[in-house]
Design a protein around this motif. Sequence first.
Motif, PDB file in Angstrom:
ATOM      1  N   ARG A  75      33.011  41.173  39.624  1.00  0.00           N
ATOM      2  CA  ARG A  75      33.527  42.241  38.747  1.00  0.00           C
ATOM      3  C   ARG A  75      34.766  42.932  39.334  1.00  0.00           C
ATOM      4  O   ARG A  75      35.096  44.059  38.987  1.00  0.00           O
ATOM      5  CB  ARG A  75      32.459  43.288  38.434  1.00  0.00           C
ATOM      6  N   GLN A  78      39.628  41.867  37.780  1.00  0.00           N
ATOM      7  CA  GLN A  78      39.775  41.508  36.368  1.00  0.00           C
ATOM      8  C   GLN A  78      40.540  42.638  35.677  1.00  0.00           C
ATOM      9  O   GLN A  78      40.672  43.733  36.242  1.00  0.00           O
ATOM     10  CB  GLN A  78      38.393  41.335  35.699  1.00  0.00           C
ATOM     11  N   SER A  81      38.538  45.620  35.568  1.00  0.00           N
ATOM     12  CA  SER A  81      37.939  46.072  36.845  1.00  0.00           C
ATOM     13  C   SER A  81      38.488  47.423  37.314  1.00  0.00           C
ATOM     14  O   SER A  81      39.595  47.810  36.973  1.00  0.00           O
ATOM     15  CB  SER A  81      38.216  45.050  37.948  1.00  0.00           C
ATOM     16  N   CYS A  84      39.901  45.782  43.187  1.00  0.00           N
ATOM     17  CA  CYS A  84      40.253  44.373  43.395  1.00  0.00           C
ATOM     18  C   CYS A  84      40.132  44.063  44.876  1.00  0.00           C
ATOM     19  O   CYS A  84      41.046  44.299  45.660  1.00  0.00           O
ATOM     20  CB  CYS A  84      41.671  44.087  42.891  1.00  0.00           C
TER      21      CYS A  84
END
Lengths: 321, 138
Positions: A75, A78, A81, A84
């Motif tokens: 998760r 994206q 999200s 990252c």
Amino acid sequence: MYSRALIPVVLICGGLAVAGCSSTDYTQPISDFAEATQNTEAAIVALDKQVTDAYAALLRSRVLAKKSLVQPEKRNCQVSSDRCRLVIVDRDGNKQFLSPDPALGKTIILMGSIRMYVEGLKAIVNAETAEAVTSQVNATLGSVEALAGTLAKVNGEESSKKNISEYTTPVGKLVSWVVGQYVAKVKIDGLRRATEHAHPVIERVAEYLNEVAGIASDAPKLALAESVSKRAIALEGGLSDSNLDKLILSAARYDKFLLARPNSVFKLFQTAHFALVEKLQNDDQSLANMMAKIKSFASEAKTLAKILQELAAAGGKDEEN
Amino acid sequence: MPESPLAQDILTTAKEARKNLAELEQDLQDEINEINFAAFRDNRVMNAEERKRRASRRSSHTEIREAYVVLAYVTLKHLDELDEVKELQAKMNAINDGLSDDLDRLKKIEKYAGTIARITDQFANIVEKAASLAAGMA
């Protein structure tokens, strides 16, 4: 008439039991102690960075050696999200972040509070309250002296001015003395109380940091030991003055680090603090002994901080010269 | 500190693992030294088998050394997360608050001395008025 004004001052003097408490005796040792603590904190921060960086480098090398796979955390990374972050996964499916958190995040905050404590001691011993008070009192007493002119005019005698001048100076000195002694007492009491309360905590923290530094120093040791091995291999591959010198230098660097004994600094920190507590609690204790212990701690802390700074500046790479 | 059984357990485990790593590291270095010395003693160039064995020992040597870093990082991370660290932090914060109070007290003395100074000033004014009065009467 004027002598009555001296009575409260004399009474206050009598009420102060201030024998043997000179906060100025502690100015230099506490200042040295504060500097050494700052160096110790720098050493712990450097050791933490070295361990974390070495671990991060190892994780990277595993990816590059195809021993681990790098991919975004679940998760993460994206469009929808919030974070990252990248993780590495080994063949058994075990995963961890590619960029590890600092190994000693909370410990460094703890060390920071130790530094703040020592800075607090320094602030108390260096507080210029007595000086500020003295100048305030003396400035006001100047107005008493100015009365001399008025009185001289009233009585038509120059002697009145002389009398007041004779009075104001001793009063000024007495007030300054009383305030100075009282301030010294407050300072010493503050130092006594703080160091006495802090000592059991300092002992535990020093023991903890002693263990931590011993473990953390494996990171710079690895870098330095590897440097020696690489130089030895280079010499085997090509016998030359230059390669021999490089081997000798890398061995000397490692030896210097080993002799600095990173964890011994925390034992010295503990001993120096104990000497300070002992001296503050018992004025019969030797000041020279306390100063010697603080200086010994200061010297080791400075050496260690310098070595770790040099290692950090070299970026863990082998020195070419 | 570290006093808790958990801290002791972390340290004992780490020290045991480190001791094992140290033995392995030294054994490998000894083996590398022996390979080097055998060729040197016989005044000959190392043969292919020796070179291969030495390369293998060196590779293991590096891996062992890297294991020190993993062990150090993992151990420190566990120690850092101990409740004892938080507890010591709380105690130091309380001590630092006390020191801050002492500094405030020193500042209050400054104010108190200012009061003494003002009283002295008032005293000077009274004397001055009395002197002026006396001059008027004369």
